[in-house]
Design a protein around this motif. Structure first.
Motif, PDB file in Angstrom:
ATOM      1  N   ARG A 210      54.389  33.144   5.105  1.00 22.74           N
ATOM      2  CA  ARG A 210      54.209  33.388   3.668  1.00 22.74           C
ATOM      3  C   ARG A 210      52.743  33.509   3.279  1.00 22.74           C
ATOM      4  O   ARG A 210      52.426  34.064   2.225  1.00 22.74           O
ATOM      5  N   ARG A 211      51.835  33.006   4.090  1.00 22.46           N
ATOM      6  CA  ARG A 211      50.413  33.141   3.723  1.00 22.46           C
ATOM      7  C   ARG A 211      49.941  34.587   3.839  1.00 22.46           C
ATOM      8  O   ARG A 211      48.849  34.927   3.386  1.00 22.46           O
ATOM      9  N   PHE A 212      50.728  35.457   4.464  1.00 24.40           N
ATOM     10  CA  PHE A 212      50.361  36.862   4.578  1.00 24.40           C
ATOM     11  C   PHE A 212      51.305  37.794   3.808  1.00 24.40           C
ATOM     12  O   PHE A 212      50.934  38.916   3.503  1.00 24.40           O
ATOM     13  N   TRP A 213      52.523  37.352   3.510  1.00 25.54           N
ATOM     14  CA  TRP A 213      53.468  38.218   2.804  1.00 25.54           C
ATOM     15  C   TRP A 213      53.052  38.404   1.344  1.00 25.54           C
ATOM     16  O   TRP A 213      52.572  37.491   0.697  1.00 25.54           O
ATOM     17  N   HIS A 214      53.281  39.603   0.845  1.00 18.10           N
ATOM     18  CA  HIS A 214      53.054  39.942  -0.559  1.00 18.10           C
ATOM     19  C   HIS A 214      54.248  40.729  -1.075  1.00 18.10           C
ATOM     20  O   HIS A 214      54.834  41.534  -0.351  1.00 18.10           O
TER      21      HIS A 214
END
Length: 469
Positions: A210-214
């Motif tokens: 989730r730290r990379f998903w947008h």
């Protein structure tokens, strides 16, 4: 009139509906007819939302009764099928999730509905939203409406193809390394990845890493993605990465173009070669911004040339993703498509490489911090080459053979760092395919990317082009 409706952007539709010059029922029927006409060839739409026409009738009644209307009242929209929609199939591009119907909407979907938009359909993703080509065992392959022999990219390929082909004026996609911006570039629409955390990921799967998903809006105009961004952004009390009230924006906002400082780079620009037609398109966009009054100059960011951002992202996300994929695929091995299988078969990243990858991200962040002390925006390629034919095969770019995953080389750095970045068309390849440019701005300065894109759109040589499908 139908042709005009399906070529309008969402903002124009909303304006005409509010002014009683266009009926929400007429709008919905035009898009339903368009889906019936072209989706058999494109395969962008995978599930129709029951009740869309009835919702349009209610929207029409609200207009006639002088009810207060939302900013997207009566506007149809589509959603990538990795994002939950209440009562509507959300199958995540996999037979493993065949027949899955969520009870609740993803936060961003609920917010668009609250603004008056009407869900019309779900769009095709690759399996688990994890690939640069939109194909899977459940709902098949999506084609690029500009040339059906070509891919629209992934993983928001169905969403981008639906919008480009006039089946939807507005959509919701998601982006891990390229998944929103790349498909937008390949199909000639606009896609916006805001600062990480601006859009709550609640209701999106997978949640890791989730730290990379947008999550982000996709549309045919910059003003549409700006409007959708304003409606979708902000904490939801559920996603711990969801940050910052919308009002906190450090961008240039309505500053005069003469005060906007834009650096541009094309080649050398990122790790690996770039197609000459893409380079020429970025240069043309830089020239256009200069003529529009921006302060524009060519720049070099050595860290981008030296950092293999694709490998860095793979090393960081693979160990987080595989346990989730192992859990959902257990006992369903025969139903696993290409990319999930690749993730499951790849050994864990050695701890030394993992630490080195984290340090590479820190170097990227430090370099961007320094860069944005001097400039407001960065103009660069979205993808190193235009859309390719179906099939993940190696290709030759400017005399150098590269992996098809090289397509992510200019988008991954902004995913790793969580910076806002927008994709929009500004050119055309020799074989008639769209070529996009990418506009990035500093963290939380989302309005800057939108402003520069709006300026560029006004002088675009390819504005209002539509595929002849």
């Amino acid at each position: 009139m139908t042709d005009n409706i399906i070529q309008m952007d969402a903002s124009r539709i909303a304006e005409l509906v509010a002014d009683r010059e266009l009926s929400p029922v007429e709008v919905m029927k035009a898009h339903l007819d368009r889906i019936a006409e072209v989706n058999p060839k494109v395969n962008a739409i995978v599930t129709m939302a029951d009740g869309a026409l009835d919702a349009a009738k209610k929207a029409e009644a609200a207009v006639k009764s002088d009810a207060r209307l939302g900013p997207l009242h009566g506007v149809p929209f589509t959603v990538k099928d990795g994002i939950d929609t209440a009562g509507v199939l959300t199958q995540r591009g996999s037979p493993i999730f065949k027949g899955r119907v969520p009870d609740t909407d993803a936060t961003v979907v609920a917010r668009l509905k609250a603004a008056g938009a009407i869900l019309i359909a779900k769009t095709n993703p690759p399996e688990f939203s994890y690939s640069i080509e939109t194909d899977n065992f459940l709902t098949g392959r999506t084609n690029n409406p500009w040339n059906l022999d070509y891919t629209p990219g992934g993983s928001s390929g169905g969403e981008s193809a639906a919008i480009a082909a006039g089946m939807s004026p507005l959509g919701v996609g998601s982006d891990l390394s390229i998944s929103l911006r790349g498909p937008a570039a390949h199909t000639g629409i606009v896609g916006f990845k805001a600062t990480h955390g601006r859009m709550p990921m609640t209701g999106h799967w997978p949640r890791v890493p989730r730290r990379f998903w947008h999550i982000g809006p996709m549309a045919r105009s910059v003003r549409d993605v700006a409007l959708a961004y304003s409606l979708m952004a902000g904490p939801d009390g559920a996603d711990g990465f969801s940050i910052s009230p919308l009002g906190f924006d450090t961008g240039v906002g309505t500053t005069s173009p003469h005060q906007v400082r834009v650096g541009w780079l094309a080649s050398p620009g990122f790790f690996g070669p770039t197609d000459p037609e893409v380079i020429a398109t970025v240069k043309a966009a830089a020239h256009a911004l200069n003529n529009a009054g921006c302060q524009v100059e060519e720049v070099r960011l050595p860290v981008l040339e030296q950092t293999d951002a694709n490998t860095v992202l793979w090393q960081l996300q693979q160990m987080e993703t595989r346990p989730e994929f192992e859990k959902v695929t257990a006992g369903h091995e025969a139903q696993i498509f290409r990319h999930a299988k690749l993730i499951l078969e790849t050994p864990d990243t050695p701890i030394g490489d993992f630490v080195a990858a984290e340090q590479a991200v820190e170097r990227l962040r430090d370099s961007f911090v320094e860069y944005f002390q001097r400039y407001d925006a960065l103009l660069c390629p979205v993808t190193p080459f235009p859309a390719t034919k179906h099939g993940l095969a190696d290709l030759v770019i400017d005399g150098e053979t590269v992996s098809p995953f090289h397509v992510m080389s200019a988008t991954s750095p902004f995913s790793l760092t969580g910076m806002p970045a927008l994709s929009m068309r500004f050119g055309t390849s020799h074989d008639g395919l769209p070529i996009g440019v990418q506009i990035a701005s500093a963290w939380l300065a989302d309005s800057t990317a939108l402003k520069v894109a709006s300026l560029l759109e006004e002088v675009s040589p390819v504005r209002n082009l539509h595929p002849a499908i």
